[in-house]
Design a protein around this motif. Structure first.
Motif, PDB file in Angstrom:
ATOM      1  N   ALA A   1      72.780  28.462  75.854  1.00 10.12           N
ATOM      2  CA  ALA A   1      72.925  27.360  74.901  1.00 10.12           C
ATOM      3  C   ALA A   1      72.186  26.133  75.407  1.00 10.12           C
ATOM      4  CB  ALA A   1      74.393  27.049  74.687  1.00 10.12           C
ATOM      5  N   GLU A   2      71.606  25.392  74.465  1.00 11.44           N
ATOM      6  CA  GLU A   2      70.934  24.147  74.817  1.00 11.44           C
ATOM      7  C   GLU A   2      71.930  22.988  74.754  1.00 11.44           C
ATOM      8  OE1 GLU A   2      67.195  23.682  72.830  1.00 11.44           O
ATOM      9  OE2 GLU A   2      66.549  25.720  73.339  1.00 11.44           O
TER      10      GLU A   2
ATOM     11  N   GLY B   1      74.670  22.767  72.253  1.00  9.89           N
ATOM     12  CA  GLY B   1      75.599  23.886  72.166  1.00  9.89           C
ATOM     13  C   GLY B   1      75.075  25.089  71.408  1.00  9.89           C
ATOM     14  N   ARG B   2      73.880  25.018  70.846  1.00  6.73           N
ATOM     15  CA  ARG B   2      73.315  26.122  70.088  1.00  6.73           C
ATOM     16  C   ARG B   2      72.318  26.917  70.943  1.00  6.73           C
ATOM     17  NH1 ARG B   2      74.849  25.985  64.969  1.00  6.73           N
ATOM     18  NH2 ARG B   2      75.414  24.004  63.980  1.00  6.73           N
ATOM     19  N   ARG B   3      72.208  28.191  70.590  1.00  4.89           N
ATOM     20  CA  ARG B   3      71.237  29.068  71.236  1.00  4.89           C
ATOM     21  C   ARG B   3      70.020  29.210  70.326  1.00  4.89           C
ATOM     22  NH1 ARG B   3      74.192  32.200  75.159  1.00  4.89           N
ATOM     23  NH2 ARG B   3      76.452  31.969  74.862  1.00  4.89           N
ATOM     24  N   TYR B   4      68.854  29.381  70.922  1.00  4.65           N
ATOM     25  CA  TYR B   4      67.631  29.479  70.142  1.00  4.65           C
ATOM     26  C   TYR B   4      66.779  30.647  70.645  1.00  4.65           C
ATOM     27  CZ  TYR B   4      68.770  24.823  68.421  1.00  4.65           C
ATOM     28  OH  TYR B   4      69.401  23.750  67.825  1.00  4.65           O
TER      29      TYR B   4
END
Length: 294
Positions: free
Chosen positions: A273-274, A277-280
């Motif tokens: 996660a960045e 808090g989201r993953r890309y």
């Protein structure tokens, strides 16, 4: 005395992948081979529905998961190996040549310097000829490159899990034009599989249902040798390589290859996660050369 493994198969309609639960009926231990982590490329959503179905199947039979195994880093789906390890505590395994695939794709994705390319994302990196066990069942690892640099077959007595080396006879053989692939190496791997005893049950990794027939995934060495459309068409290595390369030039890349490889060279773990808090996922542009468009 040698005994046969119990093999239960789970077809994933979305990706044409087959997941396997392979059990030793004497000990109640089993291995899960090539599990799928669900992913919808349109919404970017992930889910564990397919992997949870495998766990429910194992629980209903009172078995214990001894291993979670990948045959190779997949281009068609995300691996659920990491998720299943967390759920079961079972160790994960893959062929030792995964390190070569990691190095290749780390460069293509321009991954951070601290991304490990030593295979440490799995608990075991199996060498060609290595033997381990599922309960009382010996598992022999056969290095079978060509489709990928790291492809490995798991032979368990009279059953062999041959991933994408041979498809069902009416579908032929796997493509060999992914980064690190080789039609010549694939020819050698095919010959190695076909040298197994005639009655050996062969379990393939994908089925794309030619002419709309029902899904199928089990054959025998004798059936493949006699009826596989690519095996009977190519009489020697040179003919096979010419046929395979010509065919591969016409095939568009799998729709999830760039999505999936960054997950699958990390043992099925999604990117970290960045700050928000989201993953890309990372999609390199024009990284695969002059490919057929689909």
């Amino acid at each position: 005395m040698a005994h046969s493994p119990l093999v239960d198969s789970f077809y994933d309609e979305r990706t044409g992948s087959i997941q396997y639960v392979v059990a030793d009926p004497r000990s109640g231990q089993c291995a899960i081979i090539d599990p799928v982590l669900d992913y919808d490329e349109k919404s970017g959503s992930t889910a564990t529905t397919s992997a949870d179905a495998l766990l429910a199947h194992v629980a209903a039979r009172g078995w214990t998961v001894r291993w979670v195994l990948d045959t190779h880093p997949h281009a068609d789906h995300f691996s659920a190996a990491g998720y299943l390890k967390r759920r079961t505590g079972a160790p994960t395994g893959i062929g030792e040549k995964i390190v070569e695939v990691q190095k290749l794709w780390k460069d293509l994705y321009n991954l951070p310097a601290d991304f490990a390319t030593n295979g440490s994302q799995w608990d075991r990196r199996f060498a060609d000829g290595e033997v381990f066990s599922i309960g009382d069942l010996p598992v022999e690892v056969m290095f079978c490159p060509g489709h990928t640099l790291a492809s490995a077959t798991y032979r368990i007595n009279d059953a062999a899990f041959i991933h994408d080396t041979l498809f069902m006879p009416d579908s032929g053989t796997a493509r060999a034009d992914f980064p690190g692939g080789s039609a010549s190496a694939l020819w050698g791997s095919i010959q190695r599989v076909l040298a197994l005893p005639d009655e050996t049950r062969l379990f393939t990794g994908h089925d794309y249902r030619p002419k709309g027939r029902p899904p199928a995934w089990e054959s025998t060495v004798a059936e493949q040798r006699a009826t596989n459309i690519h095996v009977i068409q190519a009489k020697d290595e040179a003919a096979y390589v010419a046929m395979r390369n010509a065919r591969d030039r016409t095939l568009p890349m799998p729709k999830l290859i760039l999505h999936a490889l960054q997950v699958n060279i990390a043992g099925g773990e999604l990117p970290p996660a960045e700050a928000n808090g989201r993953r890309y996922l990372k999609i390199p542009l024009d990284a695969l050369g002059d490919c057929a468009w689909g």
